[in-house]
Write a protein that holds these residues in place. Structure first.
Motif, PDB file in Angstrom:
ATOM      1  N   ASP A 157       0.857  -1.183   0.000  1.00 34.95           N
ATOM      2  CA  ASP A 157       0.000   0.000   0.000  1.00 34.95           C
ATOM      3  C   ASP A 157       0.898   1.239   0.000  1.00 34.95           C
ATOM      4  OD1 ASP A 157      -1.792   2.065   0.490  1.00 34.95           O
ATOM      5  OD2 ASP A 157      -2.870   0.998   2.062  1.00 34.95           O
ATOM      6  N   MET A 158       0.742   2.107  -0.989  1.00 33.59           N
ATOM      7  CA  MET A 158       1.604   3.289  -1.084  1.00 33.59           C
ATOM      8  C   MET A 158       1.456   4.194   0.124  1.00 33.59           C
ATOM      9  SD  MET A 158      -0.388   5.495  -4.001  1.00 33.59           S
ATOM     10  CE  MET A 158      -1.832   6.502  -3.593  1.00 33.59           C
ATOM     11  N   SER A 159       0.322   4.112   0.830  1.00 33.00           N
ATOM     12  CA  SER A 159       0.112   4.940   2.017  1.00 33.00           C
ATOM     13  C   SER A 159       0.878   4.430   3.225  1.00 33.00           C
ATOM     14  CB  SER A 159      -1.376   5.029   2.365  1.00 33.00           C
ATOM     15  OG  SER A 159      -2.074   5.796   1.402  1.00 33.00           O
ATOM     16  N   LEU A 160       1.638   3.340   3.066  1.00 27.60           N
ATOM     17  CA  LEU A 160       2.442   2.851   4.181  1.00 27.60           C
ATOM     18  C   LEU A 160       3.427   3.905   4.653  1.00 27.60           C
ATOM     19  CD1 LEU A 160       2.857   0.271   5.876  1.00 27.60           C
ATOM     20  CD2 LEU A 160       4.696  -0.342   4.305  1.00 27.60           C
ATOM     21  N   LEU A 161       3.891   4.747   3.733  1.00 28.73           N
ATOM     22  CA  LEU A 161       4.807   5.828   4.099  1.00 28.73           C
ATOM     23  C   LEU A 161       4.066   7.108   4.448  1.00 28.73           C
ATOM     24  CD1 LEU A 161       7.836   5.544   1.653  1.00 28.73           C
ATOM     25  CD2 LEU A 161       7.512   4.549   3.916  1.00 28.73           C
ATOM     26  N   ALA A 162       2.739   7.065   4.433  1.00 28.64           N
ATOM     27  CA  ALA A 162       1.974   8.283   4.706  1.00 28.64           C
ATOM     28  C   ALA A 162       0.750   7.948   5.550  1.00 28.64           C
ATOM     29  CB  ALA A 162       1.610   8.979   3.389  1.00 28.64           C
ATOM     30  N   VAL A 163      -0.460   8.278   5.101  1.00 31.83           N
ATOM     31  CA  VAL A 163      -1.623   8.273   5.984  1.00 31.83           C
ATOM     32  C   VAL A 163      -2.778   7.431   5.462  1.00 31.83           C
ATOM     33  CG1 VAL A 163      -3.383   9.749   7.049  1.00 31.83           C
ATOM     34  CG2 VAL A 163      -1.002  10.500   6.953  1.00 31.83           C
ATOM     35  N   GLY A 164      -3.308   7.749   4.274  1.00 36.22           N
ATOM     36  CA  GLY A 164      -4.516   7.084   3.794  1.00 36.22           C
ATOM     37  C   GLY A 164      -5.717   7.460   4.640  1.00 36.22           C
ATOM     38  N   GLY A 165      -6.592   6.475   4.941  1.00 37.97           N
ATOM     39  CA  GLY A 165      -7.788   6.723   5.731  1.00 37.97           C
ATOM     40  C   GLY A 165      -7.532   6.620   7.221  1.00 37.97           C
ATOM     41  N   GLY A 166      -8.563   6.945   8.011  1.00 43.91           N
ATOM     42  CA  GLY A 166      -8.494   6.777   9.464  1.00 43.91           C
ATOM     43  C   GLY A 166      -7.859   7.900  10.242  1.00 43.91           C
ATOM     44  N   ALA A 167      -7.569   9.026   9.602  1.00 46.03           N
ATOM     45  CA  ALA A 167      -6.883  10.117  10.301  1.00 46.03           C
ATOM     46  C   ALA A 167      -7.759  10.786  11.347  1.00 46.03           C
ATOM     47  CB  ALA A 167      -6.398  11.162   9.299  1.00 46.03           C
ATOM     48  N   THR A 176      -2.861   5.474  11.502  1.00 46.14           N
ATOM     49  CA  THR A 176      -4.041   5.615  10.657  1.00 46.14           C
ATOM     50  C   THR A 176      -4.314   4.258   9.993  1.00 46.14           C
ATOM     51  OG1 THR A 176      -2.663   6.407   8.822  1.00 46.14           O
ATOM     52  CG2 THR A 176      -3.629   8.071  10.301  1.00 46.14           C
ATOM     53  N   LEU A 177      -5.129   4.234   8.946  1.00 45.58           N
ATOM     54  CA  LEU A 177      -5.579   2.955   8.396  1.00 45.58           C
ATOM     55  C   LEU A 177      -5.140   2.683   6.964  1.00 45.58           C
ATOM     56  CD1 LEU A 177      -9.232   2.893   9.788  1.00 45.58           C
ATOM     57  CD2 LEU A 177      -7.223   1.720  10.701  1.00 45.58           C
ATOM     58  N   GLY A 178      -4.580   3.677   6.262  1.00 43.70           N
ATOM     59  CA  GLY A 178      -4.266   3.420   4.867  1.00 43.70           C
ATOM     60  C   GLY A 178      -5.523   2.971   4.134  1.00 43.70           C
ATOM     61  N   SER A 179      -5.454   1.802   3.479  1.00 42.71           N
ATOM     62  CA  SER A 179      -6.636   1.234   2.813  1.00 42.71           C
ATOM     63  C   SER A 179      -7.198   0.037   3.575  1.00 42.71           C
ATOM     64  CB  SER A 179      -6.280   0.812   1.385  1.00 42.71           C
ATOM     65  OG  SER A 179      -5.995   1.933   0.578  1.00 42.71           O
ATOM     66  N   ILE A 180      -6.830  -0.104   4.839  1.00 40.38           N
ATOM     67  CA  ILE A 180      -7.401  -1.162   5.674  1.00 40.38           C
ATOM     68  C   ILE A 180      -8.916  -0.969   5.748  1.00 40.38           C
ATOM     69  CG2 ILE A 180      -7.560  -2.069   8.026  1.00 40.38           C
ATOM     70  CD1 ILE A 180      -4.611  -1.251   8.395  1.00 40.38           C
ATOM     71  N   GLY A 288     -16.868 -15.145   7.740  1.00 43.88           N
ATOM     72  CA  GLY A 288     -16.569 -14.856   9.134  1.00 43.88           C
ATOM     73  C   GLY A 288     -15.351 -13.974   9.317  1.00 43.88           C
ATOM     74  N   LEU A 289     -14.765 -13.506   8.219  1.00 45.52           N
ATOM     75  CA  LEU A 289     -13.515 -12.755   8.244  1.00 45.52           C
ATOM     76  C   LEU A 289     -13.704 -11.284   8.574  1.00 45.52           C
ATOM     77  CD1 LEU A 289     -10.429 -12.769   7.633  1.00 45.52           C
ATOM     78  CD2 LEU A 289     -11.028 -12.321   5.242  1.00 45.52           C
ATOM     79  N   GLY A 290     -14.814 -10.684   8.111  1.00 42.84           N
ATOM     80  CA  GLY A 290     -14.997  -9.247   8.252  1.00 42.84           C
ATOM     81  C   GLY A 290     -14.281  -8.495   7.153  1.00 42.84           C
ATOM     82  N   THR A 291     -14.175  -7.176   7.314  1.00 48.10           N
ATOM     83  CA  THR A 291     -13.570  -6.339   6.270  1.00 48.10           C
ATOM     84  C   THR A 291     -12.398  -5.505   6.748  1.00 48.10           C
ATOM     85  OG1 THR A 291     -15.117  -4.532   6.746  1.00 48.10           O
ATOM     86  CG2 THR A 291     -15.769  -6.112   5.040  1.00 48.10           C
ATOM     87  N   THR A 292     -12.244  -5.321   8.050  1.00 50.52           N
ATOM     88  CA  THR A 292     -11.254  -4.362   8.546  1.00 50.52           C
ATOM     89  C   THR A 292     -10.173  -5.028   9.387  1.00 50.52           C
ATOM     90  OG1 THR A 292     -12.948  -2.630   8.557  1.00 50.52           O
ATOM     91  CG2 THR A 292     -10.950  -2.200   9.800  1.00 50.52           C
ATOM     92  N   LEU A 293     -10.567  -5.611  10.511  1.00 51.38           N
ATOM     93  CA  LEU A 293      -9.676  -6.393  11.355  1.00 51.38           C
ATOM     94  C   LEU A 293     -10.128  -7.840  11.303  1.00 51.38           C
ATOM     95  CD1 LEU A 293      -9.673  -4.028  14.472  1.00 51.38           C
ATOM     96  CD2 LEU A 293      -8.124  -3.959  12.511  1.00 51.38           C
TER      97      LEU A 293
END
Length: 400
Positions: A157-167, A176-180, A288-293
């Motif tokens: 994920d290119m946002s690994l070096l930055a922020v993405g979502g979840g700020a 933050t969450l990046g694209s998680i 049963g996996l969910g989408t985020t965690l």
């Protein structure tokens, strides 16, 4: 490139960033110290806070509809310092790794409930493991480290070096969450015993048993009895020096108890570089996996398994010391028959679009700016309007 003797090397290699570990000898042991520090200014405008819904992590954090939040915080990575010791004895390569992963947050209210690798108010110890093996027999790892399922998605994920979502959570998650949650499920740092094969002509196989997580609709904390361990496996095939493809799976069975469900999932992905152009794609599906965690929102109130799936598409282009990138991610959660009968509002879909610019001011320092748009839709109950938030982020990350 930073020494591959530490896990941080995976982060740096995935993002094309270089840094230098501090290394010295202590008898027969090679000792390495490496780390990273980052901080970002973020402005999140909450166009609509959306609904409180099962399986959904709100887009606006602690803000309400029409409000904006301004924060100074970590990005998708926390700060970290990694201590590594390695040597070869009797033909075996031995290694021990310990990390300390602090964040910039000064609020512990939300992070108290979301610990165990997701984040803490002061810091976390994400990596505490030992490994042994060699190039002929492979390597066995015992301890806490990044999981297999979902790891390639977040490391690319290119946002690994930055922020993405979840700020908008103001650092309460320590990162933050990046694209998680909008393209992939967070891999998490988990206690495990994992075997990785030697190189098989470009093919690498890994598999292991993992500390189980609680598989309920509302939590991922392991508060229930740990009846059975989980299993994760991964196959990776190198496409020369230009990329790789991967496939992973996850499974955890549970004895029948209230609000518990089995969990399973699969993932396919890859990245490939064509000159200065980098392309990445990742797809997951699960029950049963969910989408985020892992497990979060994966079960209905009766313990029935909800289906979920999602994908992330990304393109980057490097021009001299500057990388330009855009990615699009979507994750979807399906209702069960019990959800439909209860008619309780729940998540339908998360989407995330991020555009970013990442400039290597020096080999160790990257300046980054991103703009992210997130949307969240709902199903059942009084679903109401979709949630929507927009985030601008500007800051820097240093590796040493």
């Amino acid at each position: 490139m930073i020494s591959k003797k530490i896990l941080a090397a995976s982060v740096l290699a995935a993002m094309g960033t270089s840094a230098h570990a501090i290394g010295f000898k202590a008898g027969d042991w090679n000792m390495d110290i490496s780390g990273s520090v980052n901080a970002y200014y973020t402005n999140t405008k909450c166009d609509n806070a959306g609904a409180t819904a099962s399986g959904a992590l709100g887009l606006c954090g602690f803000s309400q509809t029409g409000q904006s939040s301004n924060n100074i915080q970590n990005g998708l990575l926390p700060g970290f310092i990694v201590f590594s010791a390695s040597t070869t004895q009797n033909g075996y390569d031995l290694k021990g790794v310990i990390s300390i992963d602090p964040g910039t947050t000064n609020s512990s209210a939300a992070s108290t409930a979301l610990s165990g690798g997701v984040g803490q108010s002061v810091g976390d110890a994400r990596r505490v493991y030992l490994s042994f093996g060699n190039k002929d027999i492979g390597t066995l790892k015992l301890g806490r480290d990044i999981g297999l399922f979902g790891s390639n998605a977040i490391l690319n994920d290119m946002s690994l070096l930055a922020v993405g979502g979840g700020a908008a959570y103001n650092g309460a998650l320590n990162t933050t969450l990046g694209s998680i949650g909008s393209g992939y499920v967070y891999t998490q740092f988990q206690p495990q015993i994992t075997y990785t094969s030697p190189d098989l002509g470009g093919l690498s196989l890994s598999g292991g048993v993992f500390q189980p997580v609680a598989l309920s609709a509302t939590t991922t904390s392991a508060t229930s009895s740990h009846n059975k361990t989980g299993f994760q496996g991964m196959a990776t095939y190198a496409l020369g020096k230009d990329g790789k493809v991967w496939a992973t799976l996850i499974n955890q069975s549970r004895d029948t108890t209230t609000n518990q469900a089995d969990l399973s999932g699969g993932e396919l992905g890859g990245n490939y570089n064509i000159g200065n152009l980098g392309l990445t794609g990742n797809y997951f599906t699960g029950k049963g996996l969910g989408t985020t965690l892992i497990g979060f929102g994966g079960a209905d109130a009766n313990g029935g398994k909800r289906d979920s799936n999602g994908y992330l598409l990304q393109a980057t282009y490097k021009l001299n010391n500057t990388k330009f990138g855009i990615n699009y991610g979507k994750s979807k959660l399906d209702a069960t028959a019990a959800d439909t009968a209860a008619n309780t509002i729940m998540l339908r879909e998360n989407t995330n679009i991020t555009a970013g610019v990442y400039h290597n001011l020096t080999p160790s320092l990257t300046l980054a700016a991103e703009y992210t748009t997130q949307k969240q839709t709902y199903q059942l109950g009084a679903a109401g309007p979709e949630g929507k938030a927009n985030t601008f982020a500007l800051g820097a990350i240093l590796f040493f």
